[in-house]
Scaffold this active site. Structure first.
Site, PDB file in Angstrom:
ATOM      1  N   SER A 147      27.613 -12.810  62.258  1.00  0.00           N
ATOM      2  CA  SER A 147      26.262 -13.256  61.940  1.00  0.00           C
ATOM      3  C   SER A 147      26.307 -14.228  60.750  1.00  0.00           C
ATOM      4  O   SER A 147      27.059 -15.201  60.772  1.00  0.00           O
ATOM      5  CB  SER A 147      25.404 -12.026  61.654  1.00  0.00           C
ATOM      6  OG  SER A 147      24.068 -12.344  61.571  1.00  0.00           O
ATOM      7  N   ARG A 217      11.952  -5.426  57.462  1.00  0.00           N
ATOM      8  CA  ARG A 217      13.033  -4.724  58.140  1.00  0.00           C
ATOM      9  C   ARG A 217      12.658  -4.405  59.591  1.00  0.00           C
ATOM     10  O   ARG A 217      13.496  -4.464  60.493  1.00  0.00           O
ATOM     11  CB  ARG A 217      13.356  -3.436  57.397  1.00  0.00           C
ATOM     12  CG  ARG A 217      14.528  -2.671  57.949  1.00  0.00           C
ATOM     13  CD  ARG A 217      15.772  -3.519  58.019  1.00  0.00           C
ATOM     14  NE  ARG A 217      16.952  -2.748  58.355  1.00  0.00           N
ATOM     15  CZ  ARG A 217      18.136  -3.281  58.596  1.00  0.00           C
ATOM     16  NH1 ARG A 217      18.284  -4.592  58.552  1.00  0.00           N
ATOM     17  NH2 ARG A 217      19.162  -2.524  58.886  1.00  0.00           N
ATOM     18  N   ASP A 314      22.862 -10.647  72.996  1.00  0.00           N
ATOM     19  CA  ASP A 314      22.437 -11.033  71.650  1.00  0.00           C
ATOM     20  C   ASP A 314      21.534 -12.253  71.768  1.00  0.00           C
ATOM     21  O   ASP A 314      21.979 -13.338  72.114  1.00  0.00           O
ATOM     22  CB  ASP A 314      23.685 -11.366  70.806  1.00  0.00           C
ATOM     23  CG  ASP A 314      23.350 -11.717  69.365  1.00  0.00           C
ATOM     24  OD1 ASP A 314      22.156 -11.885  69.040  1.00  0.00           O
ATOM     25  OD2 ASP A 314      24.293 -11.825  68.559  1.00  0.00           O
ATOM     26  N   HIS A 347      22.318  -8.175  69.093  1.00  0.00           N
ATOM     27  CA  HIS A 347      23.041  -8.686  67.925  1.00  0.00           C
ATOM     28  C   HIS A 347      23.833  -7.577  67.229  1.00  0.00           C
ATOM     29  O   HIS A 347      24.910  -7.818  66.696  1.00  0.00           O
ATOM     30  CB  HIS A 347      22.035  -9.310  66.962  1.00  0.00           C
ATOM     31  CG  HIS A 347      22.667 -10.058  65.831  1.00  0.00           C
ATOM     32  ND1 HIS A 347      23.620 -11.032  66.030  1.00  0.00           N
ATOM     33  CD2 HIS A 347      22.489  -9.984  64.491  1.00  0.00           C
ATOM     34  CE1 HIS A 347      24.004 -11.504  64.848  1.00  0.00           C
ATOM     35  NE2 HIS A 347      23.341 -10.897  63.907  1.00  0.00           N
ATOM     36  N   ASP A 348      23.286  -6.363  67.246  1.00  0.00           N
ATOM     37  CA  ASP A 348      23.953  -5.217  66.618  1.00  0.00           C
ATOM     38  C   ASP A 348      25.355  -4.956  67.161  1.00  0.00           C
ATOM     39  O   ASP A 348      26.165  -4.302  66.501  1.00  0.00           O
ATOM     40  CB  ASP A 348      23.122  -3.942  66.826  1.00  0.00           C
ATOM     41  CG  ASP A 348      22.281  -3.619  65.607  1.00  0.00           C
ATOM     42  OD1 ASP A 348      22.396  -4.348  64.601  1.00  0.00           O
ATOM     43  OD2 ASP A 348      21.506  -2.651  65.668  1.00  0.00           O
TER      44      ASP A 348
END
Lengths: 374, 194
Positions: A147, A217, A314, A347-348
């Site tokens: 990232s 968040r 992602d 993305h995680d």
């Protein structure tokens, strides 16, 4: 692996991309493994938005204190600390021990707050390079990150081409697209418009803009997951029982409960000004900008060999963006391999244990290890 | 197709020091050979995870891509040689990929199983689809969705304005230049844009 955080102080002024500078700053860092005799086995791990120098291992006597990339780095892991000397550095402006907006400005004696200078990916790389100088690391066997960390790895190959032999760039992008900047801006507005933010000087009021941080968040978290994973994990499950409450403000669905929990947790440990600074660093990163938007021209100076990895689900840092980097490297005839991992986690995924993903990185680092003097 | 003599006969068609793109590079054996013994450089393209991993292990540059999505990542004439070794028969868009091969490479080299090899003809004459060492699949589970012959390729090449620089059959690791359409289980073509 038991590890210990360390800190290094820098008195000399560091010139920043904005034209400002910063002096008398501290960088928190950790190292794992041993630097070999010819100093050729150093690997720098760059962190993303909410991570830190605590990349791997645990702190003595602290349960569940594993570093954020402990699945990837450690003895016998894909980045094997029995062979490599691995360094993690908390970036300037972050909130895990390096100098940031919560510390005092050396000239005014007042907390930096909103006066902390805007730092960029390039500035971070320069700061990291200084720290490596003092550790006696002149050239990295590899620089690696996911990232925003991948952006730093890429930037290393452009700012210090002679100091990097390999760059491992995971789930990253050559710049943020408009949608991505938009998500960052929503998060920033949530923080800045929180009445407890006090224009960035909330420390003096002894409050924390928690509401803003929570919402920042929450939106971030949504974008790190894939539609499929969210549906699988939460679907339309209700939090309590099977009956609808017909309430507009109570938690009704499990996903709401999950996001609120993530937001609460985050607001306990993350700094609001740091969030603004780091999302801005993401927005600003764009090595092609100085080359009329031509990424191939921007990457011409790189001499490192590259491994890029992306994940099919992602959508925040999509495979398409990684392929742009791959194409620019190909256009320059640079050495590059690219793996597109079919993983469901969005993305995680770059932080999770996917066997195919870990195997590719392991094999790549095995090759790097073979180049080292025995 | 990965036995050493076969790889050697294909490698001989690649000029020394070429910049090579190997479409459907498998485990990277040919690229590895070209790099070590022919001074070549380049990249493989693969879709299968296991093959991508094998290439990384070998130290061969590999790009994970689905060839059925085209070669938009590669510019015109950006490679000296583009290889399609045992790849064409797996592609849905085989003709487009052939044109793409000629667009991206100054030279194209294609190898594929020749369906007109005599044992195959015999099998079809007997009324059954061939199952051989070269074509080991049953008709219902074969990954070879494009089944063509040596002669078929000549027609396709002409249709796409490719000029054939060299063409021969491969059988048991040997080149067959006499009646290749009958005597060889593998067809090999080297071509450029006309």
């Amino acid at each position: 692996m038991i590890v210990q955080p360390q800190a290094m102080d820098f008195a000399d002024s560091l010139s920043l991309q904005s034209g400002a500078s910063i002096r008398d700053y501290r960088l928190a860092y950790e190292t794992y493994g041993t630097l070999n005799a010819d100093r050729s086995n150093a690997v720098l791990i760059c962190h993303a938005l909410n991570a830190s120098h605590h990349v791997a291992g645990v702190y003595e006597g602290q349960d569940r204190s594993e570093g954020w990339w402990d699945s990837m780095i450690g003895p016998g892991k894909p980045v094997d600390t029995d062979r490599f000397f691995v360094i993690g550095i908390n970036n300037l402006g972050s909130c895990f021990g390096s100098t940031g907006p919560m510390h005092d400005h050396p000239e005014t004696g007042r907390v930096y707050g909103a006066h902390f200078p805007v730092v960029t990916v390039e500035d971070w790389v320069n700061a990291q390079a200084r720290l490596l100088d003092r550790l006696g690391v002149t050239q990295l066997a590899a620089v690696m990150g996911g990232s925003l960390g991948g952006m730093q790895a890429l930037s290393w190959t452009l700012q210090y081409p002679e100091r990097v032999r390999h760059a491992v760039v995971i789930a990253s992008a050559p710049n943020l697209n408009a949608e991505n900047i938009a998500f960052n801006e929503v998060a920033r507005r949530a923080i800045v418009t929180d009445p407890d933010f006090h224009d960035g000087f909330f420390y003096e009021h002894d409050v924390i803009p928690r509401r803003g941080l929570r919402i920042a968040r929450m939106i971030g978290h949504i974008t790190y997951l894939s539609d499929d994973v969210m549906n699988e994990k939460f679907g339309r499950q209700l939090r309590e029982g099977l009956e609808l409450k017909y309430s507009t403000q109570d938690i009704e669905f499990q996903i709401e409960s999950y996001l609120r929990h993530q937001g609460d947790k985050f607001s306990e440990y993350f700094d609001a000004n740091t969030y603004l600074l780091i999302t801005r660093a993401l927005d600003y990163f764009d090595p092609a900008r100085r080359h009329d938007g031509n990424l191939a021209k921007a990457l011409a100076v790189a001499t490192a060999r590259f491994l890029l990895v992306s994940f099919t689900t992602d959508w925040r840092f999509s495979p398409k963006r990684s392929r742009e980097i791959v194409k620019a490297l190909l256009d320059n005839d640079h050495e590059v391999s690219y793996a597109e991992i079919d993983a469901p986690h969005g993305h995680d995924a770059f932080l999770l244990e996917d066997a195919r993903y870990l195997a590719v990185v392991r094999s790549y680092f095995d090759r790097i290890a073979k180049e080292l003097a025995p | 197709m990965s036995d050493r003599t076969t790889l050697q006969s294909i490698a001989r068609l690649v000029p020394r020091g070429s910049r090579v793109l190997d479409l459907g590079c498998g485990e990277g054996a040919l690229l590895d050979l070209l790099q070590r013994e022919h001074g070549c450089s380049g990249y493989g393209v693969e879709i299968a995870d296991a093959n991508v991993l094998a290439c990384v292990k070998r130290g061969v540059n590999v790009i994970q891509l689905n060839l059925d999505e085209g070669l938009s990542m590669f510019d015109d004439d950006s490679f000296d040689v583009v290889l399609q070794i045992d790849t064409l028969q797996h592609l849905r868009n085989a003709e487009v990929m052939l044109r793409e091969t000629a667009r991206v490479g100054k030279l194209g080299i294609v190898a594929f199983p020749n369906f007109a090899h005599w044992p195959n003809r015999l099998s079809v004459l007997r009324g059954r689809m061939p199952v051989t060492k070269r074509l080991p699949y049953q008709w219902y589970d074969t990954p070879n969705i494009r089944v063509g012959t040596f002669k078929d390729f000549e027609v396709l090449a002409t249709r796409n304005r490719l000029s054939i620089l060299d063409a021969f059959g491969l059988q048991d690791g040997r080149e067959r230049r006499f009646l290749p359409n009958l005597t060889a289980s593998t067809a090999v073509f080297k071509f450029e844009r006309a």
